[in-house]
Design an enzyme around this catalytic site. Sequence first.
Site, PDB file in Angstrom:
ATOM      1  N   ILE A 137      -5.108   0.919  -4.282  1.00 20.19           N
ATOM      2  CA  ILE A 137      -4.927  -0.039  -3.199  1.00 20.19           C
ATOM      3  C   ILE A 137      -4.051  -1.171  -3.728  1.00 20.19           C
ATOM      4  O   ILE A 137      -3.964  -1.375  -4.935  1.00 20.19           O
ATOM      5  CB  ILE A 137      -6.271  -0.566  -2.642  1.00 20.19           C
ATOM      6  CG1 ILE A 137      -7.160  -1.130  -3.757  1.00 20.19           C
ATOM      7  CG2 ILE A 137      -6.997   0.512  -1.870  1.00 20.19           C
ATOM      8  CD1 ILE A 137      -8.506  -1.651  -3.263  1.00 20.19           C
ATOM      9  N   ASP A 138      -3.401  -1.867  -2.823  1.00 18.85           N
ATOM     10  CA  ASP A 138      -2.439  -2.899  -3.229  1.00 18.85           C
ATOM     11  C   ASP A 138      -3.107  -4.029  -4.008  1.00 18.85           C
ATOM     12  O   ASP A 138      -4.307  -4.272  -3.868  1.00 18.85           O
ATOM     13  CB  ASP A 138      -1.742  -3.478  -2.004  1.00 18.85           C
ATOM     14  CG  ASP A 138      -0.950  -2.434  -1.236  1.00 18.85           C
ATOM     15  OD1 ASP A 138      -0.448  -1.497  -1.865  1.00 18.85           O
ATOM     16  OD2 ASP A 138      -0.860  -2.555   0.012  1.00 18.85           O
ATOM     17  N   LYS A 139      -2.314  -4.726  -4.772  1.00 19.63           N
ATOM     18  CA  LYS A 139      -2.806  -5.836  -5.603  1.00 19.63           C
ATOM     19  C   LYS A 139      -3.659  -6.821  -4.801  1.00 19.63           C
ATOM     20  O   LYS A 139      -4.746  -7.211  -5.234  1.00 19.63           O
ATOM     21  CB  LYS A 139      -1.604  -6.564  -6.220  1.00 19.63           C
ATOM     22  CG  LYS A 139      -1.979  -7.821  -6.991  1.00 19.63           C
ATOM     23  CD  LYS A 139      -0.733  -8.627  -7.360  1.00 19.63           C
ATOM     24  CE  LYS A 139      -1.122  -9.984  -7.914  1.00 19.63           C
ATOM     25  NZ  LYS A 139       0.036 -10.880  -8.050  1.00 19.63           N
ATOM     26  N   THR A 141      -5.112  -6.395  -1.888  1.00 20.41           N
ATOM     27  CA  THR A 141      -6.160  -5.774  -1.082  1.00 20.41           C
ATOM     28  C   THR A 141      -7.386  -5.607  -1.968  1.00 20.41           C
ATOM     29  O   THR A 141      -7.272  -5.147  -3.102  1.00 20.41           O
ATOM     30  CB  THR A 141      -5.709  -4.399  -0.546  1.00 20.41           C
ATOM     31  OG1 THR A 141      -4.545  -4.569   0.269  1.00 20.41           O
ATOM     32  CG2 THR A 141      -6.801  -3.736   0.267  1.00 20.41           C
ATOM     33  N   ARG A 237      -0.777  -1.805   6.681  1.00 19.71           N
ATOM     34  CA  ARG A 237       0.075  -2.979   6.845  1.00 19.71           C
ATOM     35  C   ARG A 237       1.293  -2.661   7.711  1.00 19.71           C
ATOM     36  O   ARG A 237       1.680  -3.450   8.590  1.00 19.71           O
ATOM     37  CB  ARG A 237       0.494  -3.500   5.470  1.00 19.71           C
ATOM     38  CG  ARG A 237      -0.689  -3.937   4.605  1.00 19.71           C
ATOM     39  CD  ARG A 237      -0.310  -4.104   3.144  1.00 19.71           C
ATOM     40  NE  ARG A 237       0.617  -5.202   2.937  1.00 19.71           N
ATOM     41  CZ  ARG A 237       1.192  -5.466   1.767  1.00 19.71           C
ATOM     42  NH1 ARG A 237       0.935  -4.701   0.705  1.00 19.71           N
ATOM     43  NH2 ARG A 237       2.022  -6.491   1.648  1.00 19.71           N
TER      44      ARG A 237
END
Length: 303
Positions: A137-139, A141, A237
């Site tokens: 998962i993104d930084k 998130t 997103r």
Amino acid sequence: MEKMEHTILEEQKGDRIDKAISSLNDEWSRTQVQQWIKDGNILVNGQSVKTNYKCNLNDEIKITIPDPEELDVLPENLDLEIYYEDKDVLVVNKPRGMVVHPAPGHLSGTLVNGLMAHCKDLSGINGVLRPGIVHRIDKDTSGLLMVAKNDLAHESLVNQLVKKTVTRKYKAIVHGVIPHDYGTIDAPLGRDTKDRQSMAVVDNGKHAVTHFQVLDRFKDFTFVECQLETGRTHQIRVHMKYIGYPLAGDPKYGPKKTLDIGGQALHAGVLGFIHPRTNEYLEFEAPLPVDFERLLDTLRNNR
């Protein structure tokens, strides 16, 4: 070292050389290509060029792809929040602001550094930089990730992701008031042709499906739960932006005037999968982070 050649086509005429080369392979970032140009690994008609060189029709490009760096990833005691662990799998709740795996120039403070200190046995399928990492998962998130502790578990979990049998539910706050209670976004995702560092809905993109349900509505925002059917980069997103309801706080896909909360308001709250060895279905739920709850309270008080 790998070598390849490319001839500039009509549609690339006038493009900067770094843009033209990075468009050839989804795995090549523009920053990476710029470094190759500076190092002399990309020649145009046999000559070195600068990164802002404008391509001409039929330019002959020779690309030398350097061997990947051997990076020394060190264990770090990062006090990870482990939700579940046995000899095969581990489920961790990643905080907002933590990168999942190391990359050149960013070798410490990542989830992988913490995992290496927490346990010695992680699957080796994804190599030295991503041991045990099945998905990410993104930084900015927060939320739950499953980690494979051996190759048997890794292959099983990846296969479940491919078959779309893993349960992944996210809570998000988006700009705008969504009028309907449920929705499905089925739109293909790929690299943005105008910005290779971003993703976008594109005709030739990969199949991507997001289901959403409205949980609460506020004056100018909506609280939603999104369930992933596929797991493309930045999927929620980009999909929510595509239908006109971008995530609050999102620096890349949100509006310029958004909530200053240190990143997108997105939390991977529910994760479910079949255990690779026991075939038992396991499901975990992580509560919203404190800053996310505070934001919701503020929105409730202002409606």
